[in-house]
Enzyme design. Structure first.
Site, short mmCIF file in Angstrom:
data_model
loop_
_atom_site.label_atom_id
_atom_site.label_comp_id
_atom_site.label_asym_id
_atom_site.label_seq_id
_atom_site.Cartn_x
_atom_site.Cartn_y
_atom_site.Cartn_z
N HIS A 110 0.85 5.02 1.56
CA HIS A 110 0.02 6.12 2.38
C HIS A 110 0.85 7.44 2.28
CE1 HIS A 110 -2.44 6.99 5.81
NE2 HIS A 110 -1.40 7.80 6.21
N ASN A 149 0.89 -1.21 -0.07
CA ASN A 149 0.07 -0.24 0.20
C ASN A 149 1.00 1.23 -0.03
OD1 ASN A 149 -2.45 1.64 0.30
ND2 ASN A 149 -1.71 1.76 2.55
C1 GRF Z 1 -2.33 8.78 -3.10
O1 GRF Z 1 -2.17 10.08 -2.26
C2 GRF Z 1 -2.14 7.58 -2.06
O2 GRF Z 1 -1.24 7.81 -1.30
C3 GRF Z 1 -3.33 7.40 -1.26
O3 GRF Z 1 -4.65 7.98 -2.05
C4 GRF Z 1 -4.06 8.62 -3.02
C5 GRF Z 1 -4.25 7.93 -4.43
O4 GRF Z 1 -4.26 8.74 -5.38
N1 GRF Z 1 -3.43 6.18 -0.66
P1 GRF Z 1 -4.56 8.61 -6.86
O5 GRF Z 1 -5.81 7.62 -7.25
O6 GRF Z 1 -3.44 7.32 -7.26
O7 GRF Z 1 -4.36 9.71 -7.86
#
Ligand code: GRF
Length: 188
Positions: free
Chosen positions: A103, A101
């Site tokens: 974050h 994941n």
């Molecule tokens: C990202 O900021 C990631 O860190 C978090 O959700 C966001 C997803 O952005 N888990 P995207 O959908 O890839 O533009």
């Protein structure tokens, strides 16, 4: 050949970047995109990228059949790229150290329930932190708690806003996530 599935709920900028990064690498295939949100822009992206799309309901996602369906894909890694549902225990147990994941903060700070999307950046700015960053980690049974693979830092300016911080964090994500995925794939 390493086989990836990417789970998404939203805009999909990470999906886009990961797909483009691996597009000219013959040893990695993105087998499908799993999406739980019918309004996600990720759907358009998956279609434009030519990657098979699997829309899921919450009931399907939490069923043993979904874990079996994923097993039939012979995946090497599941990548959560902005995926907002908790992963069911049977899926986590079927993929030990095979789910990662990203974050948008420096875990263990600003992690856990409620810390997603702009809520993370709002909390970081409100606390007047001098730094934030990204954490790429394995997924275990506890939210935002799995072993950390990589963290990258960025400094906050005095006039930082949640929006300006989000832009900085996205840059870090674009730079580091595909490379971290590649390292995890070829480390074993
Ligand atoms: C990202 O900021 C990631 O860190 C978090 O959700 C966001 C997803 O952005 N888990 P995207 O959908 O890839 O533009």
């Amino acid at each position: 050949m390493k086989r990836l599935s990417i789970f998404v709920s939203g805009n999909g900028t990470n999906l886009q970047r990961i797909a483009e990064y691996f597009a000219n690498k013959p040893n990695v295939e993105i087998v499908n995109v799993v999406c739980n949100n019918p309004k996600a822009y990720s759907i358009e992206r998956a279609k434009n990228l030519g990657i098979p799309l699997r829309m899921i309901t919450r009931q399907e996602f939490n069923s043993p059949e979904f874990t079996e369906e994923m097993a039939s894909l012979k995946l090497d890694l599941i990548v959560l790229a902005g995926f907002l549902w908790k992963i069911p225990v049977n899926l986590i147990q079927a993929y030990p150290k095979k789910i990662v994941n990203i974050h948008p903060a420096l875990l263990p700070k600003y992690g856990g329930k409620g810390f997603y999307g702009e809520h993370v950046h709002e909390a970081v700015v409100a606390a007047k932190e001098t730094h934030s960053g990204i954490t790429i980690h394995y997924v275990n049974e506890i939210y935002d708690n799995g072993e950390i693979i990589l963290q990258a830092h960025v400094a906050l300016d005095e006039k930082e806003t949640p929006d300006s911080l989000a832009a900085k964090i996205h840059q870090l994500e674009q730079a580091y996530f595909p490379v971290a995925i590649e390292q995890v794939l070829f480390r074993r």
